[in-house]
Structures are given as structure tokens and as C-alpha cells.
Design an enzyme around this catalytic site. Sequence first.
Site, PDB file in Angstrom:
ATOM      1  CG  ASN A  87      -1.932  -1.129   1.205  1.00  0.00           C
ATOM      2  OD1 ASN A  87      -2.553  -1.366   0.178  1.00  0.00           O
ATOM      3  ND2 ASN A  87      -2.094  -1.829   2.326  1.00  0.00           N
ATOM      4  CD  GLN A  94       2.519   3.224   3.434  1.00  0.00           C
ATOM      5  OE1 GLN A  94       2.292   3.983   2.494  1.00  0.00           O
ATOM      6  NE2 GLN A  94       3.742   2.893   3.822  1.00  0.00           N
ATOM      7  CG  HIS A 100       4.639  -2.962   5.099  1.00  0.00           C
ATOM      8  ND1 HIS A 100       4.621  -1.628   5.442  1.00  0.00           N
ATOM      9  CD2 HIS A 100       3.338  -3.341   5.033  1.00  0.00           C
ATOM     10  CE1 HIS A 100       3.372  -1.235   5.587  1.00  0.00           C
ATOM     11  NE2 HIS A 100       2.569  -2.263   5.340  1.00  0.00           N
TER      12      HIS A 100
HETATM   13  P1  DGP Z   1      -0.411  -1.547   5.952  1.00  0.00           P
HETATM   14  O1  DGP Z   1      -1.845  -1.340   6.291  1.00  0.00           O
HETATM   15  O2  DGP Z   1      -0.209  -1.965   4.480  1.00  0.00           O
HETATM   16  O3  DGP Z   1       0.464  -0.388   6.344  1.00  0.00           O
HETATM   17  O4  DGP Z   1       0.031  -2.811   6.796  1.00  0.00           O
HETATM   18  C1  DGP Z   1       0.560  -2.727   8.081  1.00  0.00           C
HETATM   19  C2  DGP Z   1       0.477  -4.103   8.666  1.00  0.00           C
HETATM   20  O5  DGP Z   1       1.331  -4.165   9.783  1.00  0.00           O
HETATM   21  C3  DGP Z   1      -0.905  -4.505   9.161  1.00  0.00           C
HETATM   22  O6  DGP Z   1      -1.342  -5.675   8.468  1.00  0.00           O
HETATM   23  C4  DGP Z   1      -0.724  -4.827  10.637  1.00  0.00           C
HETATM   24  C5  DGP Z   1       0.765  -4.977  10.758  1.00  0.00           C
HETATM   25  N1  DGP Z   1       1.316  -4.553  12.037  1.00  0.00           N
HETATM   26  C6  DGP Z   1       1.097  -3.373  12.669  1.00  0.00           C
HETATM   27  N2  DGP Z   1       1.798  -3.314  13.806  1.00  0.00           N
HETATM   28  C7  DGP Z   1       2.497  -4.484  13.888  1.00  0.00           C
HETATM   29  C8  DGP Z   1       3.404  -5.019  14.838  1.00  0.00           C
HETATM   30  O7  DGP Z   1       3.744  -4.409  15.862  1.00  0.00           O
HETATM   31  N3  DGP Z   1       3.907  -6.260  14.581  1.00  0.00           N
HETATM   32  C9  DGP Z   1       3.568  -6.971  13.447  1.00  0.00           C
HETATM   33  N4  DGP Z   1       4.104  -8.177  13.306  1.00  0.00           N
HETATM   34  N5  DGP Z   1       2.708  -6.486  12.535  1.00  0.00           N
HETATM   35  C10 DGP Z   1       2.190  -5.261  12.753  1.00  0.00           C
END
Ligand code: DGP
Length: 114
Positions: A87, A94, A100
Site C-alpha cells: 500500500n 497504508q 512493506h
Molecule cells: P499496511 O496497512 O499496508 O500499512 O500494513 C501494516 C500491517 O502491519 C498490518 O497488516 C498490521 C501490521 N502490524 C502493525 N503493527 C504491527 C506489529 O507491531 N507487529 C507486526 N508483526 N505487525 C504489525
Amino acid sequence: MENCIFCKIIQGEIPAKKVFEDEQILVVEDVSPQAPLHLLIFPKRHFVNCLDMSPDDDAVVGYIFRKAGEIARQRGVDGSGFRLVQNNGAGVGQSVFHIHFHLLAGRTFGWPPG
Ligand code: DGP
């Protein structure tokens, strides 16, 4: 980068379930999985998204794509298919502003994406 969740995961300040790590990238399980397999693949060098890339970042993006294929094969989802999602901007979902790629597999996916 200060106050970046993924930089804190890279630095070991926030725990995460690590799937793969080397000097360039980290692969972790998403904390809020949206599919039976939901991994996040990101470079260790902080940049926000493809709008924030420099030429120095080109190679790692190619590496991430190749690594995604390797992991998909290892996890046995190469045959059934998998989706890579990235995103760019809050307007399209995002929420973490360190680039990512989501690797998602193990269920049916609609098209166009929601
Ligand atoms: P986006 O919406 O594309 O920015 O995706 C961010 C993703 O990151 C979302 O699917 C949840 C994940 N996420 C957020 N905080 C953390 C975290 O502290 N640890 C992990 N493993 N994932 C996280």
C-alpha cells in the site's frame, strides 16, 4: 527512524514472530493476519513507500520479490497462488509508514481488491 514500528522490530525493541532475517530484510508474521498465511516482508533501510525510493533502494525491492517466491515455495502455496500487496498512502490503507509487502495466501481472494 524514530517512532517507526518496523524499525523498532528490526532493532529488537518490539517483539515479532520472525520468519527470515538477513542484513537487508526482515520477514515477520503479521500481528493481525488477514489470511491463513500473512507475512510482512520489509527492508531494514527505512523508506516510506515507492514514492520515497532512491536508486539505492531498487535492488532490495527486487530481492524482496525473489524472497517472496522462495518463501511461498517453502510454505507450499506456490501451486495454489499467493498475493503480494504493498500500500502507498493512508488513502489506500497504508498504516505503517515503512515500506512493506504483505504475502497473503491460503484462502480465496477477490478481484478487484477491496
Ligand atoms: P499496511 O496497512 O499496508 O500499512 O500494513 C501494516 C500491517 O502491519 C498490518 O497488516 C498490521 C501490521 N502490524 C502493525 N503493527 C504491527 C506489529 O507491531 N507487529 C507486526 N508483526 N505487525 C504489525
